[in-house]
Design an enzyme around this catalytic site. Structure first.
Site, PDB file in Angstrom:
ATOM      1  CE1 TYR A  44      93.004   5.987  53.621  1.00 28.48           C
ATOM      2  CE2 TYR A  44      90.802   5.731  54.541  1.00 28.48           C
ATOM      3  CZ  TYR A  44      91.875   5.223  53.838  1.00 28.48           C
ATOM      4  OH  TYR A  44      91.816   3.942  53.326  1.00 28.48           O
ATOM      5  CB  SER A  95      95.760   4.170  50.537  1.00 28.84           C
ATOM      6  OG  SER A  95      95.057   3.044  50.095  1.00 28.84           O
ATOM      7  CG  ASP A 125     100.699  -0.619  46.413  1.00 26.38           C
ATOM      8  OD1 ASP A 125      99.909  -1.517  46.789  1.00 26.38           O
ATOM      9  OD2 ASP A 125     100.549   0.575  46.689  1.00 26.38           O
ATOM     10  CG  HIS A 166      99.114   0.026  50.040  1.00 25.92           C
ATOM     11  ND1 HIS A 166      98.798   0.747  48.909  1.00 25.92           N
ATOM     12  CD2 HIS A 166      98.190   0.390  50.973  1.00 25.92           C
ATOM     13  CE1 HIS A 166      97.743   1.508  49.137  1.00 25.92           C
ATOM     14  NE2 HIS A 166      97.350   1.313  50.379  1.00 25.92           N
TER      15      HIS A 166
END
Length: 704
Positions: A476, A556, A639, A674
């Site tokens: 991430y 993301s 999203d 999302h």
């Protein structure tokens, strides 16, 4: 290579800071454009049958469905003598909310209070917040539809199970925050979009348009939403938002404010007064400034009269616990728990006589108990290494509920009580859950380009030999978010099938404190990508995997990570799985809440930031004739956080540029956003498709 009809390319060229930027797929930013709709249909018409025909598909559909439909239960909490928990018998698309008058009844014979599964035919209405009033009589709850971040808020009488007339729309981000007398609550709202339907339905424009300034407002029970009163807003700086916290004793409302996703905060306090005539609590509009400078991160922990407890990074990048006198906020703060020499203070939760501290220790959690002066108390050992999923306490109660999880094991819940010496009581699981294979878990590291050691956790089945094997590398690296060992059906299914899992703790994340975060943000973002390459190269060098067996996955901001990795180092990976990713770094700030991320990424409108963003923007690094990994791009048409245009534009250009044999597929969910609130059935399908795709192109044959 899978064939696609080429997407239309328009002759659109912007000049940004003297640089010509072609944007041939800009029409894909408009969900209502007929060409966008045709593109989405055409992409799914290719990707759906391809994914359905993958050899590992049936095995992974069974695995992900089994894991996601196991009975599950969250961490209980208590309000006003009643107990509550979110749970699911396993086969429902959305979790339900239950209540009971005792903890035993909650675990054995609870009463169903709210069932989102009855609110839609396709399972896409989700419960996104549930807040019980201090007296335990009322539930303020928020719902979202189709995966959107937009929420509607309603109020339910807990005794009768019936809703009151209160119905609030166009809310986001802040869960309803009750005032101490249960007369109303605070929430964050926006003006209704100009294209909104009269019934508050979310139209396509509300899913893409840049959002104006929001406002924190006070809703009194029974009032129309138009009568809600303003508590805080900053129209001149729409990126600033405020989070409320209300003292349990009813003395103070504390507002924590920050620009966008910036983890640094300012803090102000407003005195609450209860008029003698019995009318509802009033909020003093004059603030007491506690922290006026945006310099460090601070979060409210609790209070005792005029004494406010904060978790702060002032003079402590790994966090410490302090006490602030609201009667004299400029006086020196009183330190209660000092910064640890290595571990990060993640959270603190107050009980009647103590604080439960959650520490991050080498990207896992440990718990400590201290008294109100910061002195350590006796505390039993809990299983490790784990992630603390939740700590539910009350400032006037000796009771503590803790939820623990790990990458490939189902969560567990414990109850502890001061009156019994804090001996942990393991709460009975909610039902039979499948057995998962025993695993070998190792902490390893790679050496990044600047010499920094980058840790990662490597997991494989214990009954399989070590040696090169198909490996899924996940990361991430942003927004101060730590990647900790919480359970994931995607991770569990990959390891159960015989694959190796590597979870990297990259700079930009929150695993090791503020310095670790800032080292990977803004103009330092390239370090995050270099950290990922270091982990990949270490896995290859030590014989864990080979480039032909390595898949990279992220969601993301992690989708940006994957996009950067596959465009900067395409030879390093066999498979790329960018999911709901931020892939156009020159226009991210123009849609919905994207401008809030400029505190992390920088602004494309600033020439210095633009140079950095343009250098790594995945969409703009694609080059025709390059051999890219086999790629499955996943997004959702609802999203409204990372709008699907990121994935659509990137996918269209990647298909044009791909010179390698690996397919480039776009998987676009309808009525999905999302990720939050996605129906279990849809999530199982998404995970199965991603894992089967990764297996196909890394050579994994699922084990029994």
């Amino acid at each position: 290579m899978t064939e696609h009809a080429p997407a239309d390319r328009d002759r659109i060229v912007d000049v940004l800071h003297g640089v010509e930027i072609a944007d041939p797929y800009r029409y894909l930013e408009d969900p209502d454009d007929p060409r966008t709709q045709a593109f989405v249909q055409a992409q799914n018409a290719v990707s759906r049958p391809h994914l359905a025909g993958l050899a590992a598909g049936p095995a992974f559909r069974q695995l992900t469905t089994t894991l996601l439909t196991a009975p599950r239960r969250g961490v209980p909490w208590e309000r006003g003598g009643r107990y509550f928990v979110v749970a699911n018998p396993g086969d429902l698309d959305q979790d339900q909310l239950f209540t009971a008058d005792s903890l035993d009844d909650l675990l054995t014979a609870p009463r169903l209070l709210l069932d989102p599964n009855t609110l839609s035919t396709d399972g896409t209405v989700a419960l996104t917040a549930a807040r019980v009033s201090p007296d335990g009589a009322l539930l303020a709850y928020a719902l979202s539809e189709g995966g959107s971040d937009w929420q509607s808020i309603a109020v339910r009488d807990i005794a009768t199970g019936l809703d009151r007339p209160d119905r609030l729309t166009w809310a986001k981000w802040v869960a309803p925050t009750w005032l101490p007398d249960s007369s109303g609550f605070l929430y964050w709202r926006y003006p209704a979009p100009a294209t909104a339907a009269n019934d508050g339905a979310v139209g396509s424009a509300a899913l893409t348009e840049a959002m104006p300034a929001g406002e924190l407002v006070h809703h009194r029970l029974g009032d129309d939403q138009d009568a809600d009163t303003l508590v805080w807003s900053d129209p001149e700086h729409p990126e600033w938002m405020a989070g409320p916290w209300v003292a349990p004793d009813g003395r103070w409302l504390v507002l924590t404010t920050s620009p966008g996703t910036d983890s640094r905060t300012t803090i102000s306090a407003h005195r609450l007064t209860t008029p003698p005539d019995g009318t509802p609590v009033a909020i003093d509009p004059s603030p007491v400034v506690v922290v006026g400078e945006l310099a460090d991160a601070h979060t409210v922990v609790g209070s005792d009269g005029d004494q406010l407890f904060l978790r702060t990074e002032r003079d402590a990048p790994r966090g410490r616990l302090v006490r602030v006198d609201l009667a004299d906020p400029d006086a020196p703060w009183t330190g209660l728990v000092d910064q640890h020499e290595q571990d990060v203070l993640v959270d603190a939760s107050p009980t009647a006589e103590a604080f439960v501290l959650t520490w991050s220790s080498d990207a896992a959690h440990r718990i400590e108990l201290v008294d109100r002066d910061g002195a350590s108390l006796t505390w039993p050992d809990l299983p490790a290494p784990v992630a603390v999923l939740a700590v539910n306490t009350r400032a006037n109660s000796p009771e503590i509920f803790v939820g623990l999880g790990s990458f490939t094991a189902f969560s567990r819940q414990y109850r502890l009580d001061a009156t019994t010496g804090y001996q942990p009581e393991l709460l009975a699981p909610p039902g039979d859950r499948p057995d998962l294979p025993e695993t070998v878990v190792q902490r390893r590291s790679g050496r990044s380009a600047d010499g920094t050691a980058v840790p990662m956790t490597v997991i494989r089945r214990a009954d399989l030999p070590a040696g090169p094997s198909p490996t899924l590398l996940y990361g991430y690296g942003g927004f101060d978010v730590p990647i900790l060992p919480g359970f994931s059906a995607l991770f569990g299914a990959w390891v159960a099938a015989g694959g190796t899992l590597a979870v990297a703790n990259l700079r930009g994340g929150g695993e090791f404190g503020a310095d670790w975060h800032t080292a990977g943000m803004l103009h330092h973002k390239q370090r995050v990508f270099d950290d990922l390459y270091a982990c990949a190269e270490a896995l290859i060098a030590d014989g864990t995997t080979t480039p032909e067996q390595l898949a990279v996955h992220g969601r993301s901001n992690g989708g940006l990570l994957v996009g950067a990795a596959m465009t900067q180092r395409p030879e390093l990976f066999a498979v790329a799985l960018p999911t709901v990713g931020v892939l156009d770094m020159l226009r991210f700030h123009l849609f919905t809440i994207g401008w809030a991320w400029m505190s992390e990424y920088g602004s494309p409108d600033d020439p210095d930031d633009f140079a950095v963003l343009h250098a790594y923007s995945p969409l703009h690094r694609l080059r025709e004739g390059t051999r890219y990994p086999a790629t499955l791009i996943c997004t959702g048409d609802h999203d409204d956080r990372v709008v699907p245009a990121h994935s659509l534009k990137f996918g269209a250009e990647l298909q044009r540029c791909q010179a390698g044999p690996g397919p480039v597929l776009l998987r676009i969910d309808t009525r999905a956003g999302h990720g939050a609130g996605k129906p279990v059935s849809a999530l199982a399908e998404e995970h199965a498709d991603q894992l089967a795709f990764a297996a196909e192109y890394t050579g994994l044959v699922p084990r029994g």
